[in-house]
Design a protein around this motif. Structure first.
Motif, short mmCIF file in Angstrom:
data_model
loop_
_atom_site.label_atom_id
_atom_site.label_comp_id
_atom_site.label_asym_id
_atom_site.label_seq_id
_atom_site.Cartn_x
_atom_site.Cartn_y
_atom_site.Cartn_z
N VAL A 1 -12.05 -31.02 7.52
CA VAL A 1 -10.80 -30.35 7.14
C VAL A 1 -11.11 -29.19 6.20
O VAL A 1 -10.56 -28.09 6.34
CB VAL A 1 -9.83 -31.35 6.49
CG1 VAL A 1 -8.51 -30.67 6.13
CG2 VAL A 1 -9.59 -32.54 7.41
N THR A 2 -11.98 -29.43 5.23
CA THR A 2 -12.47 -28.39 4.33
C THR A 2 -13.97 -28.62 4.16
O THR A 2 -14.56 -29.47 4.83
CB THR A 2 -11.77 -28.46 2.96
OG1 THR A 2 -12.20 -29.65 2.27
CG2 THR A 2 -10.25 -28.47 3.11
N ASP A 3 -14.59 -27.90 3.24
CA ASP A 3 -16.00 -28.11 2.98
C ASP A 3 -16.28 -29.47 2.36
O ASP A 3 -17.42 -29.94 2.38
CB ASP A 3 -16.54 -27.01 2.06
CG ASP A 3 -16.59 -25.66 2.74
OD1 ASP A 3 -16.55 -25.63 4.00
OD2 ASP A 3 -16.64 -24.63 2.03
N HIS A 4 -15.25 -30.10 1.81
CA HIS A 4 -15.43 -31.40 1.13
C HIS A 4 -14.74 -32.55 1.84
O HIS A 4 -15.20 -33.69 1.76
CB HIS A 4 -14.94 -31.32 -0.31
CG HIS A 4 -15.70 -30.35 -1.17
ND1 HIS A 4 -16.98 -30.58 -1.60
CD2 HIS A 4 -15.35 -29.14 -1.67
CE1 HIS A 4 -17.41 -29.57 -2.33
NE2 HIS A 4 -16.43 -28.66 -2.38
N TRP A 5 -13.62 -32.29 2.51
CA TRP A 5 -12.85 -33.36 3.13
C TRP A 5 -13.18 -33.48 4.61
O TRP A 5 -13.23 -32.48 5.33
CB TRP A 5 -11.35 -33.12 2.96
CG TRP A 5 -10.86 -33.33 1.56
CD1 TRP A 5 -10.65 -32.38 0.61
CD2 TRP A 5 -10.52 -34.58 0.97
NE1 TRP A 5 -10.20 -32.95 -0.56
CE2 TRP A 5 -10.11 -34.32 -0.36
CE3 TRP A 5 -10.51 -35.91 1.41
CZ2 TRP A 5 -9.70 -35.31 -1.24
CZ3 TRP A 5 -10.09 -36.91 0.54
CH2 TRP A 5 -9.70 -36.60 -0.77
N LYS A 6 -13.38 -34.71 5.06
CA LYS A 6 -13.65 -34.97 6.47
C LYS A 6 -12.82 -36.16 6.93
O LYS A 6 -12.73 -37.18 6.23
CB LYS A 6 -15.13 -35.26 6.71
CG LYS A 6 -15.49 -35.48 8.18
CD LYS A 6 -16.97 -35.76 8.37
CE LYS A 6 -17.32 -37.15 7.89
NZ LYS A 6 -18.72 -37.52 8.21
N ALA A 7 -12.20 -36.02 8.10
CA ALA A 7 -11.42 -37.10 8.69
C ALA A 7 -12.07 -37.52 10.00
O ALA A 7 -12.61 -36.68 10.73
CB ALA A 7 -9.98 -36.66 8.93
N ASP A 8 -12.02 -38.80 10.30
CA ASP A 8 -12.57 -39.26 11.57
C ASP A 8 -11.72 -40.39 12.13
O ASP A 8 -11.00 -41.08 11.40
CB ASP A 8 -14.03 -39.70 11.42
CG ASP A 8 -14.24 -40.75 10.35
OD1 ASP A 8 -13.72 -41.87 10.52
OD2 ASP A 8 -14.92 -40.45 9.35
N ILE A 9 -11.81 -40.56 13.44
CA ILE A 9 -11.07 -41.61 14.13
C ILE A 9 -11.90 -42.07 15.32
O ILE A 9 -12.58 -41.27 15.97
CB ILE A 9 -9.68 -41.11 14.60
CG1 ILE A 9 -8.93 -42.23 15.32
CG2 ILE A 9 -9.81 -39.88 15.49
CD1 ILE A 9 -7.50 -41.89 15.67
N THR A 10 -11.88 -43.36 15.58
CA THR A 10 -12.50 -43.92 16.78
C THR A 10 -11.52 -44.91 17.41
O THR A 10 -10.76 -45.59 16.71
CB THR A 10 -13.83 -44.64 16.49
OG1 THR A 10 -13.60 -45.74 15.60
CG2 THR A 10 -14.84 -43.68 15.89
N LEU A 11 -11.55 -44.99 18.73
CA LEU A 11 -10.70 -45.89 19.49
C LEU A 11 -11.56 -46.62 20.51
O LEU A 11 -12.53 -46.06 21.05
CB LEU A 11 -9.60 -45.13 20.23
CG LEU A 11 -8.61 -44.31 19.40
CD1 LEU A 11 -7.80 -43.39 20.30
CD2 LEU A 11 -7.67 -45.23 18.64
#
Length: 697
Positions: free
Chosen positions: A557-567
């Motif tokens: 999302v930014t240089d510091h924030w990361k989002a992830d999802i798995t299904l």
């Protein structure tokens, strides 16, 4: 209170001292200011992404959430598509896409280890300490022929990586972990060598007491295990390597699903490998390997519990089973520039299973160690294979393989009657056993098309594979089958034909993947569990269909924030009986959010599982059966990691922050244990705190 006597206090103390010494090493080491050691953010792994068509490669030494794994199954359940049948605190049985047992082949440094318990108390993963390996590779579906027969669900490879040293070097890693329910682990991996050869020593110890579920109810689940392995390599040149390895381990585990516990999990292993590279212009590599793996497993109802006088096993009793698996492999690799690569060779294995029964010293049944071992089964396989990767056009590849195996089984203690009670039970009842042989020729093959898209930074693939699987030990001789001569001869090999498609997409900020499959399974081997305690179970062939898939995405999302999802989702239909296939996990989703700074990170993981209403009561696999519909659940967890210095990392986590009471749908039924609250399924742990310290040197 019953205590766990293994390993010895001296062994635990020696390992704890060695780990403590290793953890203190960075304080005396010179400062390492290399970019690799100062810019990588320490992160707790919560989502493992598929990095190439149908293949996942991951580092088992990294800290993970849920609490870092105690065994191989514990490790695999954090990877999309995997689930685990919980039996207690450790030694669960792994499933990939709802498929278990020999449908999922598990190799340790290229060799097989097979458990011996007829009720599957000791799956192969029970003998694996994942932190002692450098790399775990998962290949989904029947899309490789290189790693043994019958791998309809997939293959899991636990490997150590050794390279030739250019100068005298001493290096290693160590970790220690503490957590709720008395959890404490120590891991040590030491390596040294020069241009002539190398030496590797690795050891681990893991221990936990009974955990509590979200309602505060104690689950019969304590365990204690240790492993030690040594590797000696000779590297006279860059192209030659000869490696000798040996190892041993043991442990105990309490089980909530059984009338007995695992009182011994003895493992002894040895292997010899030879690798020769650059033999000719196109003959790139020749690999030869021979190995032997021995498992000696003791089950009893008196070491980790007291016999229940009101149960079916009121007396103190024990069963000791062992299985030695020996095998080998020869494979060559040929390459023509970057256009064509061919691997071809032969492999094979043979295993012998024995058992004996008795009780503790002085019992009416006689001390089990004084009883003679009785051989009940021998299984063997030899196969030839070839696999090719052909880049026939820019950005386009064709991967294909073919394999043929000859599988044989011999039963020594089969019941000649029409309805038996299993081989070991039949012997105990005094029936006259008979011996019989059977064999089958099993073809397998696949072809897969891969294309790197020009319009998108993505790779598309589609493949179809066929594999035939010989019935395994548990389906022919295990506790949940009849063990008769008729059933031994009647059970047909399982034949799976499966289509796999998927895509990988990658940019600087977004990485995404999807993998889907649909298959037809002719003569699917289905386990029928008894409705009444005195009845015997059985195995039969049915016609089945399977489908499902996995998907994942990671977005910066930014240089510091990361989002992830798995299904992940798996579906199966028993077309013969017009009902669902049993032991199919429901839709599972994992959502993660991580903040990463140069020296620390913090993250949250929210795991969601839907309710499962597609069930087949009293049917299952070699481990467990469907117990009825299950409710969905959501579990929220937190983690953090901090780099104390370039070589020392501290990670911590809180699993199940809100102390939710829940159980996985794919599960084993609990048994009535005195002093415990006995739920229908084995409940998962409640709120769990853990902290882990890792170092490299």
């Amino acid at each position: 209170m019953i205590t766990l006597p293994m390993p010895s206090t001296a062994t635990r103390g020696a390992l704890a001292f060695a780990v403590s010494l290793a953890l203190s090493a960075p304080a005396f080491a010179a400062d390492d200011t290399s970019p690799a050691s100062t810019t990588l953010t320490p992160v707790v792994v919560t989502a493992t992404m598929q990095d190439s068509p149908l293949t996942i490669t991951t580092d088992p030494k990294q800290p993970r959430q849920p609490v870092p794994a105690s065994d191989g199954a514990d490790f695999l359940k954090s990877i999309p598509g995997f689930s685990t049948i919980r039996k207690g605190g450790s030694n669960g049985d792994p499933l990939l896409r709802g498929m278990s047992g020999s449908r999922l082949n598990i190799l340790i440094d290229g060799g097989q280890i097979a458990g011996g318990c007829p009720s599957r108390m000791d799956p192969p993963t029970a003998y694996i300490a994942p932190q002692l390996y450098d790399r775990v590779t998962i290949i989904k579906g029947p899309e490789t022929v290189l790693y043994g027969p019958g791998n309809s669900a997939g293959v899991v490879l636990f490997d150590r990586d050794y390279a030739r040293y250019t100068q005298a070097t001493v290096e290693g890693s160590a970790s220690t972990l503490f957590g709720s329910a008395g959890r404490n682990d120590q891991n040590l991996d030491l390596r040294a060598g020069n241009s002539v050869g190398y030496l590797g020593l690795s050891a681990n110890h893991t221990h936990a007491q009974d955990y509590k579920d979200g309602d505060g109810n104690r689950v019969h689940s304590r365990y204690d295990r240790w492993n030690a392995d040594a590797t000696l390599g000779w590297t006279p040149s860059d192209d030659t390597r000869v490696e000798l390895s040996a190892g041993k381990g043991n442990g105990q585990a309490a089980y909530a699903f059984s009338g007995m516990d695992g009182a011994q999990f003895l493992r002894e292993s040895a292997a010899l490998k030879w690798t020769q590279q650059h033999l000719t212009t196109h003959w790139e590599k020749l690999e030869m390997q021979a190995y032997t793996q021995y498992a000696d497993h003791v089950m009893d109802n008196y070491t980790l519990r007291l016999p229940d006088p009101h149960s079916m096993m009121a007396m103190a009793m024990a069963a000791d089973v062992d299985r030695r698996t020996s095998g080998g492999r020869v494979v060559g690799t040929w390459r023509w520039d970057d256009a064509l690569e061919i691997q071809a060779g032969v492999d094979g294995s043979a295993s012998v299973h024995t058992g004996r029964m008795g009780g503790p010293p002085g019992s009416m049944m006689g001390y089990y160690k004084d009883q003679p071992r009785v051989r009940d089964a021998r299984l063997q396989d030899i196969g030839a294979f070839g696999e090719a990767r052909w880049a026939f056009a820019p950005s386009q590849r064709l991967v294909s393989g073919v394999r043929v195996d000859r599988a044989q089984a011999r039963g020594y203690t089969l019941d000649a009657s029409e309805a038996g009670m299993g081989a070991m039970s039949g012997m105990a009842m005094g029936s006259m056993p008979v011996a019989a042989n059977r064999s089958d020729t099993l073809p397998a093959g696949f072809v897969r098309y891969e294309r790197d898209l020009r319009s998108l930074p993505a790779t598309f693939y589609a493949g179809i594979g066929h594999v035939e699987r010989f019935p395994d030990y548990w389906e022919l001789f295990g506790q949940h089958v009849q063990g008769t001569l008729a059933s031994f001869n009647a059970l047909r090999p399982e034949r799976t034909t499966q289509l796999d498609i998927g895509m990988h997409y990658r940019t600087d900020r977004l990485k995404a993947w999807v993998s889907a499959y649909a298959g037809v399974v002719n003569d699917f081997i289905l386990m029928h569990y008894p409705v009444h305690a005195m009845d015997s179970g059985s195995a039969s062939n049915v016609q089945a269909r399977i489908a499902g898939g996995e998907a994942g995405a990671s977005y910066a999302v930014t240089d510091h924030w990361k989002a992830d999802i798995t299904l992940s989702y798996a579906w199966g239909e028993n077309r013969t009986e017009h009902r669902p296939l049993p032991q199919m996990p429901p839709l599972d989703a994992r959502l993660g959010l991580t903040y990463e700074a140069p020296h620390w990170s913090a993250g949250a993981l929210w795991r969601l599982a839907t309710a499962q209403h597609r069930v087949a009561r009293n049917e299952g696999n070699i481990v467990g059966q469907d117990l009825g519909p299950s409710a969905g659940f959501g579990v929220f967890s937190l983690n953090a990691a901090y780099r104390l210095d370039p070589r020392l990392t501290l990670s911590t986590g809180v699993d199940n922050v809100f102390n939710k009471t829940y159980a996985e749908h794919v599960n084993a039924a609990t048994v009535g244990l005195t002093g415990y609250v006995n739920t229908l399924r084995v409940n998962e742990p409640g709120r769990t705190l853990w902290i882990k310290l890792d170092t490299t040197f």
